[in-house]
Scaffold this motif. Structure first.
Motif, PDB file in Angstrom:
ATOM      1  N   HIS A  58      29.472  25.782  17.419  1.00 56.80           N
ATOM      2  CA  HIS A  58      28.496  24.708  17.192  1.00 56.80           C
ATOM      3  C   HIS A  58      27.842  24.780  15.820  1.00 56.80           C
ATOM      4  O   HIS A  58      26.674  24.434  15.655  1.00 56.80           O
ATOM      5  CB  HIS A  58      27.441  24.699  18.304  1.00 56.80           C
ATOM      6  N   ASP A  59      28.610  25.189  14.831  1.00 54.64           N
ATOM      7  CA  ASP A  59      28.120  25.096  13.462  1.00 54.64           C
ATOM      8  C   ASP A  59      27.934  23.627  13.082  1.00 54.64           C
ATOM      9  O   ASP A  59      26.989  23.274  12.388  1.00 54.64           O
ATOM     10  CB  ASP A  59      29.113  25.771  12.516  1.00 54.64           C
ATOM     11  N   ASP A  60      28.853  22.786  13.562  1.00 59.78           N
ATOM     12  CA  ASP A  60      28.760  21.340  13.343  1.00 59.78           C
ATOM     13  C   ASP A  60      28.709  20.630  14.697  1.00 59.78           C
ATOM     14  O   ASP A  60      29.389  19.626  14.922  1.00 59.78           O
ATOM     15  CB  ASP A  60      29.945  20.843  12.507  1.00 59.78           C
ATOM     16  N   ASN A  61      27.920  21.169  15.588  1.00 57.47           N
ATOM     17  CA  ASN A  61      27.683  20.558  16.903  1.00 57.47           C
ATOM     18  C   ASN A  61      28.972  20.178  17.637  1.00 57.47           C
ATOM     19  O   ASN A  61      29.097  19.088  18.184  1.00 57.47           O
ATOM     20  CB  ASN A  61      26.777  19.332  16.770  1.00 57.47           C
ATOM     21  N   GLY A  62      29.922  21.106  17.658  1.00 61.67           N
ATOM     22  CA  GLY A  62      31.125  20.920  18.456  1.00 61.67           C
ATOM     23  C   GLY A  62      32.309  20.362  17.707  1.00 61.67           C
ATOM     24  O   GLY A  62      33.429  20.377  18.237  1.00 61.67           O
ATOM     25  N   TYR A  63      32.106  19.867  16.480  1.00 65.71           N
ATOM     26  CA  TYR A  63      33.240  19.402  15.683  1.00 65.71           C
ATOM     27  C   TYR A  63      33.917  20.565  14.956  1.00 65.71           C
ATOM     28  O   TYR A  63      34.793  20.365  14.114  1.00 65.71           O
ATOM     29  CB  TYR A  63      32.800  18.306  14.718  1.00 65.71           C
ATOM     30  N   ASP A  64      33.497  21.770  15.302  1.00 61.30           N
ATOM     31  CA  ASP A  64      34.155  23.005  14.860  1.00 61.30           C
ATOM     32  C   ASP A  64      34.673  23.697  16.125  1.00 61.30           C
ATOM     33  O   ASP A  64      33.931  24.350  16.837  1.00 61.30           O
ATOM     34  CB  ASP A  64      33.176  23.895  14.101  1.00 61.30           C
ATOM     35  N   ILE A  65      35.952  23.523  16.402  1.00 63.97           N
ATOM     36  CA  ILE A  65      36.512  23.887  17.705  1.00 63.97           C
ATOM     37  C   ILE A  65      37.181  25.258  17.642  1.00 63.97           C
ATOM     38  O   ILE A  65      38.019  25.521  16.770  1.00 63.97           O
ATOM     39  CB  ILE A  65      37.519  22.807  18.165  1.00 63.97           C
ATOM     40  N   SER A  66      36.818  26.119  18.586  1.00 63.99           N
ATOM     41  CA  SER A  66      37.416  27.456  18.649  1.00 63.99           C
ATOM     42  C   SER A  66      38.462  27.573  19.749  1.00 63.99           C
ATOM     43  O   SER A  66      39.203  28.552  19.786  1.00 63.99           O
ATOM     44  CB  SER A  66      36.323  28.515  18.842  1.00 63.99           C
ATOM     45  N   ARG A 394      18.256  19.107  12.386  1.00 66.00           N
ATOM     46  CA  ARG A 394      19.195  20.077  12.932  1.00 66.00           C
ATOM     47  C   ARG A 394      20.584  19.960  12.296  1.00 66.00           C
ATOM     48  O   ARG A 394      21.361  20.893  12.366  1.00 66.00           O
ATOM     49  CB  ARG A 394      19.340  19.868  14.442  1.00 66.00           C
ATOM     50  N   ASP A 395      20.897  18.830  11.723  1.00 65.79           N
ATOM     51  CA  ASP A 395      22.253  18.544  11.243  1.00 65.79           C
ATOM     52  C   ASP A 395      22.600  19.374  10.015  1.00 65.79           C
ATOM     53  O   ASP A 395      21.852  19.393   9.034  1.00 65.79           O
ATOM     54  CB  ASP A 395      22.369  17.055  10.928  1.00 65.79           C
ATOM     55  N   ARG A 422      15.880   8.229   6.403  1.00 64.40           N
ATOM     56  CA  ARG A 422      16.580   6.956   6.410  1.00 64.40           C
ATOM     57  C   ARG A 422      18.041   7.109   6.824  1.00 64.40           C
ATOM     58  O   ARG A 422      18.593   6.259   7.514  1.00 64.40           O
ATOM     59  CB  ARG A 422      16.492   6.333   5.018  1.00 64.40           C
ATOM     60  N   THR A 423      18.692   8.208   6.425  1.00 67.71           N
ATOM     61  CA  THR A 423      20.151   8.277   6.480  1.00 67.71           C
ATOM     62  C   THR A 423      20.706   9.419   7.322  1.00 67.71           C
ATOM     63  O   THR A 423      21.870   9.396   7.698  1.00 67.71           O
ATOM     64  CB  THR A 423      20.716   8.386   5.040  1.00 67.71           C
ATOM     65  N   SER A 424      19.914  10.418   7.652  1.00 65.23           N
ATOM     66  CA  SER A 424      20.437  11.601   8.339  1.00 65.23           C
ATOM     67  C   SER A 424      21.138  11.263   9.651  1.00 65.23           C
ATOM     68  O   SER A 424      20.715  10.382  10.407  1.00 65.23           O
ATOM     69  CB  SER A 424      19.299  12.583   8.636  1.00 65.23           C
ATOM     70  N   ARG A 425      22.190  12.009   9.927  1.00 63.20           N
ATOM     71  CA  ARG A 425      22.904  11.870  11.196  1.00 63.20           C
ATOM     72  C   ARG A 425      22.012  12.221  12.386  1.00 63.20           C
ATOM     73  O   ARG A 425      22.284  11.794  13.510  1.00 63.20           O
ATOM     74  CB  ARG A 425      24.159  12.752  11.196  1.00 63.20           C
ATOM     75  N   ASP A 426      20.964  12.992  12.166  1.00 61.69           N
ATOM     76  CA  ASP A 426      20.066  13.343  13.268  1.00 61.69           C
ATOM     77  C   ASP A 426      19.375  12.128  13.868  1.00 61.69           C
ATOM     78  O   ASP A 426      18.901  12.184  15.012  1.00 61.69           O
ATOM     79  CB  ASP A 426      19.010  14.360  12.796  1.00 61.69           C
TER      80      ASP A 426
END
Length: 582
Positions: A58-66, A394-395, A422-426
């Motif tokens: 979860h370094d990138d909230n699950g888009y880093d798959i082990s 958190r992002d 304004r722009t954060s993915r959070d």
């Protein structure tokens, strides 16, 4: 193009970490999704796109798959997954999994083995390179090339044990797979087939247009004020991308295409390229996610450099993609996802005209030619978040940008925070607002990221039975797509193309014609009703004389007491939909 089931479908995206927490740990999970399946049924959607639930650090909230074939315990078990899949299918809803195969986690066994030795049989499964000639590993400019990471800094990470670098276009914990190696492709296709055999209905493929790189890995151009070069010309739509995607189709989907949905997320893709990727005759993908319309408010400095996008900008972009994919290919229609700020705050008015602008923007999107996507909470009109300080974010992308901008480039912390708000993915990742209960009814515990404080008035419980709510309007839009074949399969023609306030277009199929009129501003918009007979560009299956709309049937509007006819005047953020048979 041959009729496909997904042309009349609507997709709902769930970011499970933020959807609903069933076990009180402050993090959403699969059972939380199961508990709210009736919400999806009430909305009327056809497909659930589930963001990654695989094992991950979860370094990138699950888009880093082990581990691609394991459920992360954070989200539940395979028993939970199987129950979710069965529950969706019982309700007539398909399940599309997020597929992240441009990169893995650095904790994936493939990479662990690859990094174990330069002689490892999996060394070539990733992009390893020595430092530049004459450079000592770790010193400035020793990286194999000057590419920037999407998440700030260099796209190369030094491995001290071997003295070599590995490529990571995103986080340093997300090393890029080397698709040039056929063993990598074999492993990916086997994994995809494993999930399809388990019963899933397709894949949304994360940054899939980046999997083919120019193997010489040349330097990119360094923009003024930038620290690193732009490598996109050498990995975006790379030299073997079409070969790889066609091979994927042949190895995974061939012979059973009608059941599945394949969607490719493709930052930077052009219309001509998208035509190739989505032309059914080429057997690559069903549709792509393009980014042009969500880049319109980005200035010369990129996503953190804001510029105002106009109604004319939006019309020009959407109209161009509608025309470009009219004869071959298919559009994905979206405003929001887990990577985008909330549309009502971005292109709408989240204060005075919150409901009106949320529903106006939905109307513009959903009635175009393509498959619409609804991101969790969008159907409630969820807004951007008034983050107070950097500690509220958190992002990883946002945190890395803040550190680089403030600590390295010397930017004002206040200015950087304003850009992040304004722009954060959070903004898209705060908890779904289920009720006015503490933590928006998302969790009995403190959520992993704080709920938007406006949950006390914007929430599902308050909207579900309100016939004038944003939720009720989304239900009507989705129902209209299902009922009116002209929405799913009709041609598209932009009208009032030069009007600075109104986004208007027609949809036509076999004599059935729909007019969509939307004022995308907070001011009254006036127009000449006779001008609705004109068009800005040729369209397929449109008669030369559209005639008058004065006697057309009113089918949808977002103002309860608003005009029900095309009478030359639209109230602020008014949407009006008329249908007639010619």
């Amino acid at each position: 193009m041959t009729d496909k089931w997904w042309q009349s479908a609507v997709v709902y995206q769930i970011y499970p970490r933020s959807f609903a927490d069933s076990n009180g740990d402050g993090i959403g999970d699969l059972r939380g999704v199961i508990d709210h399946l009736d919400h999806l049924v009430a909305l009327g959607v056809d497909v659930l796109w589930l963001s990654p639930i695989y094992a991950s650090p979860h370094d990138d909230n699950g888009y880093d798959i082990s581990d691609y074939q394991a459920i992360d315990p954070l989200f539940g078990t395979f028993e939970d997954f199987d129950e979710l899949l069965a529950g969706l299918h019982e309700r007539g809803i398909k399940l599309v999994m997020d597929l992240v195969v441009n990169h893995t986690s650095d904790e994936h066994p493939w990479f662990v083995e690859s990094a174990s030795s330069p002689d490892s049989p999996k060394r070539d499964w990733y992009w390893w390179r020595p430092p530049r000639d004459g450079k000592t590993p770790g010193e400035h400019s020793a990286e194999p090339n000057n590419w920037a990471s999407f998440f700030s800094g260099s796209a190369w990470q030094l491995d001290p044990a071997s003295g070599e670098y590995y490529l990571h276009l995103f986080s340093r914990k997300q090393p890029d797979l080397n698709w040039e190696n056929p063993e990598v492709r074999d492993a990916v296709y086997a994994m995809m087939n494993w999930w399809l055999d388990r019963g899933v209905d397709g894949f949304r493929m994360d940054v899939i247009n980046l999997i083919s790189k120019v193997t010489s890995l040349p330097d990119g151009v360094v923009a003024p004020g930038a620290l690193y070069g732009d490598g996109y010309p050498y990995y975006g739509q790379g030299p073997r991308i079409h070969e790889f995607l066609h091979e994927m189709h042949e190895r995974v989907f061939a012979g059973r295409e009608d059941r599945y949905l394949t969607v490719g997320e493709m930052p930077g893709v052009t219309i001509d390229e998208a035509q190739l990727f989505t032309d059914p005759a080429r057997d690559e993908l069903d549709m792509v996610f393009q980014f042009e319309h969500v880049d319109l408010d980005h200035g010369p400095g990129g996503k953190w450099d804001h510029r105002d996008a106009t109604v004319l900008d939006l019309k020009e972009s959407f109209g161009k993609w509608q025309r470009g994919l009219a004869d071959a290919g298919w559009n994905s229609l979206y405003w929001n996802n887990h990577d985008q700020p909330r549309v009502v705050s971005r292109f709408g008015d989240d204060t005075v005209y919150w409901r009106e602008s949320a529903t106006a923007l939905a109307t513009v999107l959903h009635l175009q030619r393509g498959t619409p996507y609804v991101y969790q909470g969008e159907e409630l009109g969820m807004t951007n978040v008034p983050f107070q300080g950097i500690e509220d974010f958190r992002d990883i992308e946002s945190l890395n940008y803040y550190a680089e901008a403030v600590d390295v480039l010397g930017a004002s912390p206040a200015d950087v925070l304003a850009a992040l708000r304004r722009t954060s993915r959070d903004n898209a990742r705060t908890p779904v607002q289920w009720s006015s209960a503490p933590n928006a009814g998302f969790s009995a515990a403190t959520p992993w990221i704080e709920a938007n404080p406006n949950y006390t008035r914007i929430n599902a419980a308050a909207e579900r039975d309100d016939p004038n709510s944003v939720f009720a309007y989304y239900r009507q839009l989705i129902d209209l797509r299902h009922r009116e074949n002209v929405v799913a399969r009709g041609s598209f023609e932009l009208v009032l193309a030069e009007h600075p306030q109104i986004f208007a277009y027609t949809r036509t199929l076999e004599g059935r014609r729909m007019l969509v009129l939307v004022n995308l501003t907070g001011e009254v918009a006036e127009y000449e009703p006779d001008a609705l007979a004109g068009a800005s560009a040729p369209a397929v299956d449109v008669r030369p004389d559209p005639g008058s709309w004065s006697e057309a049937e009113f089918v949808l509007g977002n103002l309860p007491d608003g005009s029900r006819a095309a009478d030359g005047r639209l109230a602020p953020w008014q949407a009006l939909v008329l249908v007639r048979t010619d």
